[in-house]
Scaffold this active site. Structure first.
Site, PDB file in Angstrom:
ATOM      1  N   PRO A 281       0.789  -1.237   0.000  1.00  0.00           N
ATOM      2  CG  PRO A 281      -0.160  -1.137   2.115  1.00  0.00           C
ATOM      3  CD  PRO A 281       0.516  -2.080   1.167  1.00  0.00           C
TER       4      PRO A 281
ATOM      5  NE  ARG B  80       0.355  13.207  -2.684  1.00  0.00           N
ATOM      6  CZ  ARG B  80      -0.707  12.416  -2.727  1.00  0.00           C
ATOM      7  NH1 ARG B  80      -0.948  11.600  -1.731  1.00  0.00           N
ATOM      8  NH2 ARG B  80      -1.543  12.458  -3.741  1.00  0.00           N
TER       9      ARG B  80
ATOM     10  CE1 TYR C 178       9.000   5.192   2.818  1.00  0.00           C
ATOM     11  CE2 TYR C 178       7.459   7.020   2.919  1.00  0.00           C
ATOM     12  CZ  TYR C 178       7.943   5.828   3.435  1.00  0.00           C
ATOM     13  OH  TYR C 178       7.384   5.287   4.555  1.00  0.00           O
TER      14      TYR C 178
ATOM     15  CG  ASN D 249       8.273  -2.211   0.248  1.00  0.00           C
ATOM     16  OD1 ASN D 249       7.772  -2.346   1.367  1.00  0.00           O
ATOM     17  ND2 ASN D 249       8.882  -1.096  -0.126  1.00  0.00           N
TER      18      ASN D 249
ATOM     19  CB  ALA E 191       1.559   0.145   6.311  1.00  0.00           C
TER      20      ALA E 191
ATOM     21  CG  ASP F 266      -1.010 -16.831   8.782  1.00  0.00           C
ATOM     22  OD1 ASP F 266       0.056 -16.919   9.422  1.00  0.00           O
ATOM     23  OD2 ASP F 266      -2.128 -16.694   9.328  1.00  0.00           O
TER      24      ASP F 266
ATOM     25  CD  GLU G   6      10.652  -7.875   5.782  1.00  0.00           C
ATOM     26  OE1 GLU G   6      10.948  -8.980   6.290  1.00  0.00           O
ATOM     27  OE2 GLU G   6      10.271  -6.889   6.446  1.00  0.00           O
TER      28      GLU G   6
ATOM     29  CG  HIS H 177      11.159  -2.661   4.420  1.00  0.00           C
ATOM     30  ND1 HIS H 177       9.794  -2.575   4.309  1.00  0.00           N
ATOM     31  CD2 HIS H 177      11.421  -3.833   5.043  1.00  0.00           C
ATOM     32  CE1 HIS H 177       9.251  -3.638   4.865  1.00  0.00           C
ATOM     33  NE2 HIS H 177      10.213  -4.426   5.303  1.00  0.00           N
TER      34      HIS H 177
HETATM   35  O1  CA2 Z   1      10.574   1.749   3.674  1.00  0.00           O
HETATM   36  C1  CA2 Z   1       9.706   1.059   3.097  1.00  0.00           C
HETATM   37  O2  CA2 Z   1       9.846   0.592   1.988  1.00  0.00           O
HETATM   38  C2  CA2 Z   1       8.365   0.850   3.787  1.00  0.00           C
HETATM   39  O3  CA2 Z   1       7.926  -0.480   3.497  1.00  0.00           O
HETATM   40  C3  CA2 Z   1       7.424   1.865   3.178  1.00  0.00           C
HETATM   41  C4  CA2 Z   1       6.053   1.890   3.815  1.00  0.00           C
HETATM   42  C5  CA2 Z   1       6.154   1.975   5.334  1.00  0.00           C
HETATM   43  O4  CA2 Z   1       4.863   1.858   5.912  1.00  0.00           O
HETATM   44  C6  CA2 Z   1       7.064   0.915   5.911  1.00  0.00           C
HETATM   45  O5  CA2 Z   1       7.161   1.116   7.307  1.00  0.00           O
HETATM   46  C7  CA2 Z   1       8.438   0.995   5.291  1.00  0.00           C
HETATM   47  C8  CA2 Z   1       5.236   3.074   3.328  1.00  0.00           C
HETATM   48  C9  CA2 Z   1       5.085   3.144   1.849  1.00  0.00           C
HETATM   49  C10 CA2 Z   1       4.367   4.413   1.554  1.00  0.00           C
HETATM   50  O6  CA2 Z   1       5.082   5.081   0.560  1.00  0.00           O
HETATM   51  C11 CA2 Z   1       4.798   6.395   0.363  1.00  0.00           C
HETATM   52  C12 CA2 Z   1       5.496   6.999  -0.628  1.00  0.00           C
HETATM   53  C13 CA2 Z   1       5.289   8.323  -0.894  1.00  0.00           C
HETATM   54  C14 CA2 Z   1       4.362   9.034  -0.142  1.00  0.00           C
HETATM   55  C15 CA2 Z   1       3.665   8.419   0.856  1.00  0.00           C
HETATM   56  C16 CA2 Z   1       3.867   7.090   1.119  1.00  0.00           C
END
Ligand code: CA2
Length: 149
Positions: A10, A18, A23, A75, A78, A88, A99, A101
């Site tokens: 997600p 954003r 990121y 990835n 959340a 599971d 995995e 990130h």
């Molecule tokens: O660091 C990662 O790749 C995460 O999996 C990214 C997730 C976060 O919930 C994990 O803790 C770590 C969030 C992805 C959301 O990506 C966005 C990108 C741009 C703007 C908002 C959210």
């Protein structure tokens, strides 16, 4: 030809648009293009899926053995931190899952330090931005070439 699946969870569709301070400015399209180019060089076919829906990710993981993917790069975003359903689904398939990130989840808020999927994946790569995916792909390339020789 070996094929693999790259699965994005997600909000990763928002990458590059954003929160660039966390990121970066690279879009998901850019990441997929980098993966596709390196995989092509290595003779590996890649399918990509991004979903904001837990059930879609679970359904997709369940289909992995039938579709014949050799590896999954995941990835779970959340969902990493709380989805027992995704954990599971990973545990239910024999296919190795890596995995990844973008951010170093261990340096961030406490609630991101724990991954419920880590115990059932092959390994975790975190904190290298898009290179987390590229490093996972290098692992896949090496494992597949070892399996061929
Ligand atoms: O660091 C990662 O790749 C995460 O999996 C990214 C997730 C976060 O919930 C994990 O803790 C770590 C969030 C992805 C959301 O990506 C966005 C990108 C741009 C703007 C908002 C959210």
């Amino acid at each position: 030809m070996n094929k693999i699946l790259v699965l994005h969870g997600p909000n990763l569709n928002l990458l590059g648009t954003r929160e660039p301070e966390i990121y970066g400015r690279t879009t998901l399209y850019d990441i997929n293009a980098m993966i596709a180019a390196r995989a092509k060089e290595a003779g590996i076919a890649v399918d990509f899926l991004q979903s904001n829906h837990e059930g879609v990710l679970v359904d997709t993981l369940q289909e992995v053995p039938k579709k014949g993917y050799a590896f999954v790069i995941l990835n779970a975003a959340a969902f990493t931190h709380y989805s027992v359903a995704i954990r599971d689904a990973i545990a239910a398939i024999p296919t190795p899952v890596i995995e990844v990130h973008l951010s170093n989840i261990h340096q961030r808020e406490e609630f991101r330090h724990h991954s419920v999927i880590s115990p059932v994946v092959m390994g975790q790569i975190a904190g290298f931005g898009e290179d987390s995916y590229m490093a996972a792909l290098e692992v896949v390339i090496r494992r597949l070439s070892e399996a061929r020789s």
